[in-house]
Design a protein around this motif. Structure first.
Motif, PDB file in Angstrom:
ATOM      1  N   THR A 153       0.859  -1.181   0.000  1.00 18.23           N
ATOM      2  CA  THR A 153       0.000   0.000   0.000  1.00 18.23           C
ATOM      3  C   THR A 153       0.899   1.236   0.000  1.00 18.23           C
ATOM      4  N   TRP A 154       0.404   2.313  -0.603  1.00 19.92           N
ATOM      5  CA  TRP A 154       1.223   3.521  -0.715  1.00 19.92           C
ATOM      6  C   TRP A 154       0.383   4.777  -0.579  1.00 19.92           C
ATOM      7  N   LEU A 155       1.066   5.824  -0.193  1.00 19.32           N
ATOM      8  CA  LEU A 155       0.500   7.168  -0.136  1.00 19.32           C
ATOM      9  C   LEU A 155       1.430   8.055  -0.953  1.00 19.32           C
ATOM     10  N   ILE A 156       0.911   8.644  -2.038  1.00 24.43           N
ATOM     11  CA  ILE A 156       1.747   9.356  -3.006  1.00 24.43           C
ATOM     12  C   ILE A 156       1.392  10.833  -3.006  1.00 24.43           C
ATOM     13  N   GLU A 157       2.441  11.668  -3.048  1.00 27.85           N
ATOM     14  CA  GLU A 157       2.247  13.108  -3.152  1.00 27.85           C
ATOM     15  C   GLU A 157       2.184  13.508  -4.622  1.00 27.85           C
ATOM     16  N   GLY A 158       1.085  14.174  -5.028  1.00 29.43           N
ATOM     17  CA  GLY A 158       0.902  14.589  -6.401  1.00 29.43           C
ATOM     18  C   GLY A 158       1.578  15.912  -6.712  1.00 29.43           C
ATOM     19  N   SER A 159       1.425  16.355  -7.963  1.00 28.74           N
ATOM     20  CA  SER A 159       2.080  17.581  -8.422  1.00 28.74           C
ATOM     21  C   SER A 159       1.545  18.823  -7.714  1.00 28.74           C
ATOM     22  N   LEU A 160       0.319  18.773  -7.230  1.00 25.34           N
ATOM     23  CA  LEU A 160      -0.276  19.910  -6.534  1.00 25.34           C
ATOM     24  C   LEU A 160      -0.234  19.728  -5.018  1.00 25.34           C
ATOM     25  N   LYS A 161       0.715  18.902  -4.537  1.00 27.64           N
ATOM     26  CA  LYS A 161       0.896  18.615  -3.107  1.00 27.64           C
ATOM     27  C   LYS A 161      -0.301  17.877  -2.503  1.00 27.64           C
ATOM     28  N   LEU A 163      -2.440  14.333  -1.742  1.00 25.96           N
ATOM     29  CA  LEU A 163      -2.086  12.962  -1.404  1.00 25.96           C
ATOM     30  C   LEU A 163      -3.128  12.003  -1.961  1.00 25.96           C
ATOM     31  N   SER A 164      -2.667  10.885  -2.483  1.00 22.62           N
ATOM     32  CA  SER A 164      -3.574   9.862  -3.005  1.00 22.62           C
ATOM     33  C   SER A 164      -3.081   8.501  -2.545  1.00 22.62           C
ATOM     34  N   ILE A 165      -4.032   7.615  -2.293  1.00 22.52           N
ATOM     35  CA  ILE A 165      -3.717   6.309  -1.733  1.00 22.52           C
ATOM     36  C   ILE A 165      -3.974   5.222  -2.772  1.00 22.52           C
ATOM     37  N   GLY A 166      -3.205   4.146  -2.663  1.00 23.52           N
ATOM     38  CA  GLY A 166      -3.385   3.018  -3.568  1.00 23.52           C
ATOM     39  C   GLY A 166      -2.753   1.783  -2.985  1.00 23.52           C
ATOM     40  N   GLY A 167      -2.816   0.698  -3.741  1.00 30.99           N
ATOM     41  CA  GLY A 167      -2.247  -0.545  -3.257  1.00 30.99           C
ATOM     42  C   GLY A 167      -2.202  -1.612  -4.323  1.00 30.99           C
ATOM     43  N   ARG A 168      -1.502  -2.687  -3.996  1.00 33.61           N
ATOM     44  CA  ARG A 168      -1.323  -3.787  -4.945  1.00 33.61           C
ATOM     45  C   ARG A 168      -1.194  -5.094  -4.173  1.00 33.61           C
ATOM     46  N   ILE A 169      -1.864  -6.137  -4.653  1.00 38.42           N
ATOM     47  CA  ILE A 169      -1.800  -7.476  -4.072  1.00 38.42           C
ATOM     48  C   ILE A 169      -1.188  -8.417  -5.103  1.00 38.42           C
ATOM     49  N   SER A 173       0.102 -18.470  -7.870  1.00 37.32           N
ATOM     50  CA  SER A 173      -0.726 -19.666  -7.941  1.00 37.32           C
ATOM     51  C   SER A 173      -0.005 -20.739  -8.750  1.00 37.32           C
ATOM     52  N   ASP A 174      -0.663 -21.885  -8.903  1.00 36.14           N
ATOM     53  CA  ASP A 174      -0.068 -22.988  -9.649  1.00 36.14           C
ATOM     54  C   ASP A 174       0.070 -22.677 -11.131  1.00 36.14           C
ATOM     55  N   ILE A 175      -0.743 -21.776 -11.637  1.00 35.54           N
ATOM     56  CA  ILE A 175      -0.706 -21.485 -13.070  1.00 35.54           C
ATOM     57  C   ILE A 175       0.058 -20.208 -13.409  1.00 35.54           C
ATOM     58  N   GLY A 176       0.422 -19.436 -12.393  1.00 37.28           N
ATOM     59  CA  GLY A 176       1.151 -18.203 -12.674  1.00 37.28           C
ATOM     60  C   GLY A 176       1.007 -17.197 -11.550  1.00 37.28           C
ATOM     61  N   GLU A 177       1.426 -15.973 -11.808  1.00 39.89           N
ATOM     62  CA  GLU A 177       1.401 -14.912 -10.799  1.00 39.89           C
ATOM     63  C   GLU A 177       0.345 -13.872 -11.153  1.00 39.89           C
ATOM     64  N   TRP A 178      -0.579 -13.632 -10.218  1.00 33.75           N
ATOM     65  CA  TRP A 178      -1.652 -12.655 -10.381  1.00 33.75           C
ATOM     66  C   TRP A 178      -1.347 -11.410  -9.549  1.00 33.75           C
ATOM     67  N   ALA A 179      -1.898 -10.282  -9.974  1.00 33.23           N
ATOM     68  CA  ALA A 179      -1.784  -9.074  -9.171  1.00 33.23           C
ATOM     69  C   ALA A 179      -2.994  -8.183  -9.424  1.00 33.23           C
ATOM     70  N   PHE A 180      -3.404  -7.475  -8.381  1.00 35.00           N
ATOM     71  CA  PHE A 180      -4.546  -6.557  -8.446  1.00 35.00           C
ATOM     72  C   PHE A 180      -4.085  -5.214  -7.883  1.00 35.00           C
ATOM     73  N   THR A 181      -4.342  -4.136  -8.627  1.00 35.87           N
ATOM     74  CA  THR A 181      -3.804  -2.824  -8.277  1.00 35.87           C
ATOM     75  C   THR A 181      -4.900  -1.777  -8.312  1.00 35.87           C
ATOM     76  N   TYR A 182      -4.821  -0.839  -7.369  1.00 40.56           N
ATOM     77  CA  TYR A 182      -5.746   0.307  -7.358  1.00 40.56           C
ATOM     78  C   TYR A 182      -4.969   1.569  -7.046  1.00 40.56           C
ATOM     79  N   HIS A 183      -5.313   2.644  -7.768  1.00 42.50           N
ATOM     80  CA  HIS A 183      -4.828   3.974  -7.402  1.00 42.50           C
ATOM     81  C   HIS A 183      -5.673   5.042  -8.100  1.00 42.50           C
ATOM     82  N   GLN A 184      -6.323   5.858  -7.321  1.00 39.69           N
ATOM     83  CA  GLN A 184      -6.968   7.088  -7.782  1.00 39.69           C
ATOM     84  C   GLN A 184      -7.754   6.906  -9.086  1.00 39.69           C
ATOM     85  N   SER A 185      -8.870   6.218  -8.992  1.00 41.70           N
ATOM     86  CA  SER A 185      -9.790   6.000 -10.117  1.00 41.70           C
ATOM     87  C   SER A 185      -9.248   5.042 -11.165  1.00 41.70           C
ATOM     88  N   ARG A 186      -8.177   4.322 -10.842  1.00 41.90           N
ATOM     89  CA  ARG A 186      -7.655   3.310 -11.757  1.00 41.90           C
ATOM     90  C   ARG A 186      -7.675   1.960 -11.064  1.00 41.90           C
TER      91      ARG A 186
END
Length: 326
Positions: A153-161, A163-169, A173-186
């Motif tokens: 999880t992260w807290l990032i400072e934007g260009s206008l000072k 702050l926005s929060i996001g994270g990644r899991i 698994s047996d078939i490969g590597e999965w990941a799920f990511t969120y940050h500021q409407s993405r």
């Protein structure tokens, strides 16, 4: 103030200390010359880096890194781009299960190499032999649940000072590597499989002004057991906007011997029927490399995936890049 912080880190945490620097110089000549520009473009970059590490107790560490970037791009005798900024400036705490890093740092993720749907915080460009990427001011925490699961999880400072929060899991698994990511409407999902061949995809949904825009990348790679190995990679990106943009990329690389490697990259913008071609010959030694880059691109067209600060990336250009690490 920065000098005081660096000196304080040095006195308080020094157990292991190292200093290194990267020196990068290049000259480029192109056949497309905009008005009032020269056909010759040169650049010089140096990035000195100080690293400090101290074990505070068994398997618990604090480390610190500071790097400063000095860069100039000249067209003829005129400076057209310059940087005099911090490149990295962070402190990190690490134990067996987690790490916490605060400051100006690199944040990069996703399996794609060329058409990178998950390039949210970096400027990585596979066509750049120096492999430089921007830093992000952030506080980032990573926790390893076990060998198959971790989250960040992260807290990032934007260009206008702001702050926005996001994270990644990340989930292995047996078939490969999965990941799920969120940050500021993405919202992003990616997957990578490594077996006889490599396969990956990245999918993103971006909420822009209450309009959902999906886009993504799918890729495959394989090494042919011919002539000491020929590596092949292909990626396709689709952006579901009004025009439904459609891009493809192909990379082929082959080592010549222990010192030399050749790389061919082709990118295609199918909507506009533009093709961008890059050929590299890399010669690498222990501390330095010499790189020749031939670019054959349309004139007066800037591809969306082009991120280099330069005035002559159009048409045909020849570039020599020297990289020295000391």
């Amino acid at each position: 103030m920065k000098i005081i912080i660096i000196l304080l880190m040095t006195f308080l945490f020094t157990e292991e200390m190292s200093f290194k620097a990267d020196f990068i110089s290049s000259v480029k000549v192109g056949d497309f010359i905009p008005k009032n520009f020269s056909s010759t473009e040169s650049s010089i970059t140096t990035i000195p880096t100080l690293s400090i590490k101290k074990e505070i107790k068994s398997n618990n560490y604090i480390d610190f890194e500071y790097a400063f970037q000095l860069k100039r791009i000249l067209n003829g005798d005129s400076t057209i781009f310059s940087i005099n900024n911090n490149y990295r400036f962070w402190i990190r705490y690490i134990n067996q299960n987690s790490e916490m890093r605060i400051g100006l740092q690199k944040i990069i993720f996703g399996p794609s190499q060329i058409l990178r749907s998950l390039s949210w915080f970096d400027s990585y460009n596979i066509k750049d032999p120096s492999l430089q990427t921007i830093g992000i001011k952030a506080a980032r925490y990573k926790y390893f649940v076990n060998n198959s699961l971790d989250f960040t999880t992260w807290l990032i400072e934007g260009s206008l000072k702001t702050l926005s929060i996001g994270g990644r899991i990340n989930l292995l698994s047996d078939i490969g590597e999965w990941a799920f990511t969120y940050h500021q409407s993405r919202y992003g999902i990616d997957f990578r499989y490594d077996g006889l061949y490599g396969f990956w995809f990245e999918g993103v949904i971006y909420n822009e002004h209450d309009e959902l825009i999906p886009y993504g990348t799918i890729g495959i790679d394989y090494t042919f057991n011919l002539f000491n190995g020929i590596y092949f990679l292909s990626e396709t990106m689709i952006i579901e906007n009004i025009d439904k943009d459609f891009f493809s990329a192909l990379l082929i690389s082959k080592p010549i011997n222990f010192l030399h490697k050749v790389i061919l990259i082709t990118q295609i913008d199918w909507n506009n029927k533009y093709q961008y071609n890059y050929f590299q010959w890399n010669t690498s030694f222990d501390r330095f490399s010499i790189n020749y880059i031939l670019s054959i691109n349309p004139k007066e067209i800037v591809p969306r995936f082009q991120r280099e600060n330069t005035s002559i990336d159009y048409g045909i250009s020849h570039k020599i890049m020297f990289i020295f690490n000391y």
